[in-house]
Design an enzyme around this catalytic site. Structure first.
Site, short mmCIF file in Angstrom:
data_model
loop_
_atom_site.label_atom_id
_atom_site.label_comp_id
_atom_site.label_asym_id
_atom_site.label_seq_id
_atom_site.Cartn_x
_atom_site.Cartn_y
_atom_site.Cartn_z
N ASP A 113 0.82 3.83 -3.05
CA ASP A 113 0.47 5.22 -2.80
C ASP A 113 1.47 6.16 -3.47
O ASP A 113 1.09 7.15 -4.10
CB ASP A 113 0.42 5.46 -1.29
CG ASP A 113 0.14 6.92 -0.95
OD1 ASP A 113 -0.91 7.43 -1.36
OD2 ASP A 113 0.97 7.54 -0.26
N GLU B 49 0.84 -1.20 0.00
CA GLU B 49 0.00 0.00 0.00
C GLU B 49 0.87 1.26 0.00
O GLU B 49 0.61 2.21 -0.74
CB GLU B 49 -0.92 -0.01 1.22
CG GLU B 49 -1.79 1.23 1.34
CD GLU B 49 -2.40 1.38 2.72
OE1 GLU B 49 -2.79 2.51 3.06
OE2 GLU B 49 -2.47 0.37 3.46
N GLU C 19 -4.45 0.61 -3.70
CA GLU C 19 -3.07 1.11 -3.69
C GLU C 19 -2.07 -0.04 -3.59
O GLU C 19 -1.02 -0.02 -4.23
CB GLU C 19 -2.87 2.08 -2.53
CG GLU C 19 -3.54 3.43 -2.75
CD GLU C 19 -3.26 4.42 -1.64
OE1 GLU C 19 -3.35 5.63 -1.90
OE2 GLU C 19 -2.95 3.98 -0.51
#
Length: 258
Positions: free
Chosen positions: A78, A74, A146
């Site tokens: 991101d 993640e 993400e």
């Protein structure tokens, strides 16, 4: 009689096991097909994609005895999403200034929008989270999206990851021109209001007491000149502050019109 009994017991044990193995294999094949269809890619290392769907509430132990979840992916996704969207906006709007580009990017990488996109992509069916959590009411789906971006980057590299984000996410689910015209960063709007009226704006955010097994929630209060005007809740500090800012802007608007 004894031999017949042993054979009967063996069948009674093996048959359910074979059924479980068959179901597991079928789900694995369906997940592979889902990833291939969703990303438009043939996965190289399918295990990295599986990890992208493991929420920390349901993390598992790997072969090295360390817990596995999607938080690291993640984090990576991101960063990739922010960079790719920034580049796309830079090229799409050559005459816009830095402030416009920054605001538009923040609206695209907004958790609420990512949750909605992940839901439309059908990711909810594959996310592995604690059963007590209603993932549609949390940021879990957006986090998983993400993480999926991070998995594509790890498996295929930056250029393929960029193509996936642009072709399969931005072009399919986001109207850039519409997003560019819409300002939903309520926190920024409230801060700008404070600067315009020469008044201090700050947020008080705390974690809400919750029952065991439920997703954590936060309460944020927006204060102007030390006076709390509005508050909001969310499944992240950022979301709670956005909701608090939105409610505060409504209160300010009501006071100005009355």
């Amino acid at each position: 009689m004894h031999l017949w009994y042993l054979k009967h017991c063996r069948k009674a044990v093996i048959k359910p096991l074979l059924h479980i193995i068959k179901l597991f294999s079928l789900r694995r094949e369906k997940f592979y097909s889902f990833i291939k269809k969703t990303t438009g890619l043939t996965p190289g290392d399918i295990s990295i994609y599986k990890q992208a769907f493991i929420h920390k509430s349901a993390m598992i132990k790997g072969k090295d005895k360390r817990f596995i979840n999607n938080e690291r992916l993640e984090y990576l996704g991101d960063a990739m999403l922010g960079a790719i969207v920034a580049n796309e906006l830079y090229n799409r709007f050559p005459n816009k200034n830095e402030g416009f580009l920054t605001k538009t990017r923040s609206r695209i990488v907004n958790r609420s929008l990512l949750n909605d996109i992940a839901l439309k992509m059908g990711m909810g069916k594959w996310v592995n989270a604690q059963s007590k959590i209603d993932i549609s009411q949390t940021s879990i789906l957006g986090d998983a999206l993400e993480a999926l971006i991070g998995a594509v980057y790890v498996d295929k590299g930056y250029q393929v990851c960029e193509k996936f984000v642009i072709d399969k996410i931005v072009h399919q689910y986001i109207d850039l021109k519409l997003v560019a015209r819409k300002d939903s960063n309520y926190k920024s709007l409230l801060i700008e209001w404070g600067q315009k009226h020469k008044k201090s704006v700050h947020f008080i955010t705390e974690e809400k007491h919750i029952s065991e097994g439920a997703a954590p929630t936060f309460i944020a209060r927006a204060a102007i000149e030390g006076e709390v005007i509005g508050q909001g809740e969310g499944f992240s500090k950022k979301e709670a502050q956005q909701n608090a800012a939105r409610n505060t802007l409504k209160e300010l608007h009501n006071k100005e019109t009355n």
